[in-house]
Structures are given as C-alpha cells and as structure tokens.
Motif scaffolding. Structure first.
Motif, PDB file in Angstrom:
ATOM      1  N   GLY A   1       4.008   5.460  -5.092  1.00 26.43           N
ATOM      2  CA  GLY A   1       4.133   5.476  -6.850  1.00 26.43           C
ATOM      3  C   GLY A   1       3.469   6.596  -7.557  1.00 26.43           C
ATOM      4  N   ARG A   2       2.287   6.625  -6.854  1.00 24.08           N
ATOM      5  CA  ARG A   2       1.402   7.458  -7.509  1.00 24.08           C
ATOM      6  C   ARG A   2       1.697   8.976  -7.153  1.00 24.08           C
ATOM      7  NH1 ARG A   2      -4.389   5.220  -5.109  1.00 24.08           N
ATOM      8  NH2 ARG A   2      -4.648   3.453  -6.307  1.00 24.08           N
ATOM      9  N   ARG A   3       2.102   8.988  -6.017  1.00 25.26           N
ATOM     10  CA  ARG A   3       2.659  10.448  -5.430  1.00 25.26           C
ATOM     11  C   ARG A   3       3.949  10.677  -6.549  1.00 25.26           C
ATOM     12  NH1 ARG A   3       1.050  15.128  -4.041  1.00 25.26           N
ATOM     13  NH2 ARG A   3       2.611  16.308  -2.605  1.00 25.26           N
ATOM     14  N   VAL A   4       4.645  10.075  -6.739  1.00 25.27           N
ATOM     15  CA  VAL A   4       5.713  10.248  -7.500  1.00 25.27           C
ATOM     16  C   VAL A   4       5.403  10.526  -9.051  1.00 25.27           C
ATOM     17  CG1 VAL A   4       7.923   9.178  -8.638  1.00 25.27           C
ATOM     18  CG2 VAL A   4       7.665   8.979  -6.197  1.00 25.27           C
ATOM     19  N   ARG A   5       4.406   9.719  -9.573  1.00 26.84           N
ATOM     20  CA  ARG A   5       4.046  10.219 -10.837  1.00 26.84           C
ATOM     21  C   ARG A   5       3.297  11.563 -10.959  1.00 26.84           C
ATOM     22  NH1 ARG A   5       2.697   4.702 -10.767  1.00 26.84           N
ATOM     23  NH2 ARG A   5       0.375   5.117 -10.171  1.00 26.84           N
TER      24      ARG A   5
ATOM     25  N   VAL B   1       0.992  -1.092  -0.018  1.00 27.93           N
ATOM     26  CA  VAL B   1      -0.058   0.057   0.073  1.00 27.93           C
ATOM     27  C   VAL B   1       0.788   1.311   0.223  1.00 27.93           C
ATOM     28  CG1 VAL B   1      -1.804   1.191   1.170  1.00 27.93           C
ATOM     29  CG2 VAL B   1      -1.817  -1.122   1.079  1.00 27.93           C
ATOM     30  N   ILE B   2       1.961   1.206   0.874  1.00 24.51           N
ATOM     31  CA  ILE B   2       2.761   2.438   0.614  1.00 24.51           C
ATOM     32  C   ILE B   2       3.447   2.327  -0.459  1.00 24.51           C
ATOM     33  CG2 ILE B   2       5.259   3.206   1.982  1.00 24.51           C
ATOM     34  CD1 ILE B   2       4.086   2.075   4.433  1.00 24.51           C
ATOM     35  N   ASP B   3       3.868   1.457  -1.126  1.00 22.15           N
ATOM     36  CA  ASP B   3       4.496   1.589  -2.310  1.00 22.15           C
ATOM     37  C   ASP B   3       3.705   2.291  -3.466  1.00 22.15           C
ATOM     38  OD1 ASP B   3       6.901   0.473  -1.282  1.00 22.15           O
ATOM     39  OD2 ASP B   3       6.564  -1.558  -2.338  1.00 22.15           O
ATOM     40  N   ARG B   4       2.493   1.742  -3.309  1.00 16.03           N
ATOM     41  CA  ARG B   4       1.355   2.078  -4.487  1.00 16.03           C
ATOM     42  C   ARG B   4       1.062   3.643  -4.114  1.00 16.03           C
ATOM     43  NH1 ARG B   4      -3.644  -0.801  -3.399  1.00 16.03           N
ATOM     44  NH2 ARG B   4      -2.206  -2.740  -2.525  1.00 16.03           N
ATOM     45  N   ARG B   5       0.931   4.087  -3.163  1.00 18.06           N
ATOM     46  CA  ARG B   5       0.504   5.519  -2.807  1.00 18.06           C
ATOM     47  C   ARG B   5       1.847   6.202  -3.167  1.00 18.06           C
ATOM     48  NH1 ARG B   5      -3.742   6.476   1.965  1.00 18.06           N
ATOM     49  NH2 ARG B   5      -5.331   4.997   0.985  1.00 18.06           N
TER      50      ARG B   5
END
Length: 143
Positions: free
Chosen positions: A17-21, A11-15
């Motif tokens: 990743g979204r923030r980085v994108r 979940v942390i990685d997904r969020r």
C-alpha cells in the motif's frame, strides 16, 4: 500457523500500500496538471472559434456606401461660422482646437519663410491678399 500467515500477509499489504501510494501521488498530480492544461486549451479554442466566426460575419457583410444626396452632404458640411460657434461654445482657443483635430497653427506662427514680418519683406504681406478677405480665415485655420 494461520496467525503467522495472516501477520505476514498484513505486513505485505501495508508495504504494498505504501509503495502504491508513493507511485500514485505523483501520477495524480500529473493527471491534475494535464486536466488543467486541457481546460486551458479548450478555453483558448473557444475564443479562437468566436474570433473566426466574427471574422466570417465581417467578411460576409457588404461594404458601407453613402446613401445621401450631394445636396444633403453639402448642407451638412462645416462652415467657418459653424466651427467658430462650436469652438466658442466649448470654450476652446484656436490653438487648442487645432491640437484636438491634429492641425498645427498657420505657417507664419512657426517662423517659417512665409511668416516673415513686414519689415523683413519690405512692407509686403507675407500671406496672399485674398487670405485677408473676410470669411477666408478658415482657409488657414478653423475658427
């Protein structure tokens, strides 16, 4: 417990990743815009360098001077007869030829004081007598 840690990590990685994108997409657009701007500046610089080189070549050249003798230059001058032949060859009228070379008609065509009729001048010619001599037409208009 390892499954909960793994799920939290995903979940942390997904969020993240979204923030980085979300942050990277505008940066990518800006980088693309800046690259296009740099390419345009390089193109302008190349054109300016070419112009500067051309100006330098022109500045280094010697001015042109005529290498023709006076006799040859006089022989190449246009005579009234030659102008008349050229005008008839190209089918031009005298006013049309005058417009082509940037000359208006004789002053008496435009109604100036020199163009008054013989009745107005008491029978005197409005042009000098030598202008009526054969071969002197070119003194007033070509052809």
């Amino acid at each position: 417990m390892p499954k909960i840690e793994l799920a939290i990590k995903e979940v942390i990685d997904r969020r993240a990743g979204r923030r980085v994108r979300q942050m990277a997409i505008p940066l990518r657009r800006e980088v693309r815009r800046l690259r296009q701007l740099v390419a345009a500046v390089r193109k302008d610089l190349a054109a300016l360098k070419a112009t500067a080189a051309q100006w330098e070549r022109m500045a280094d050249q010697r001015l042109w001077t005529a290498t023709v003798s006076d006799e040859a230059a006089n022989a190449a001058r246009l005579s009234a007869g030659l102008i008349r032949k050229l005008r008839t060859r190209f089918g031009l009228s005298q006013p049309a030829q005058g417009r082509l070379v940037g000359v208006t008609g004789p002053p008496w065509w435009s109604g100036s004081a020199a163009g008054r009729s013989r009745l107005e001048t008491g029978g005197r010619r409005s042009r000098p007598a030598e202008a009526w001599a054969p071969g002197r037409e070119a003194a007033f208009w070509p052809g």
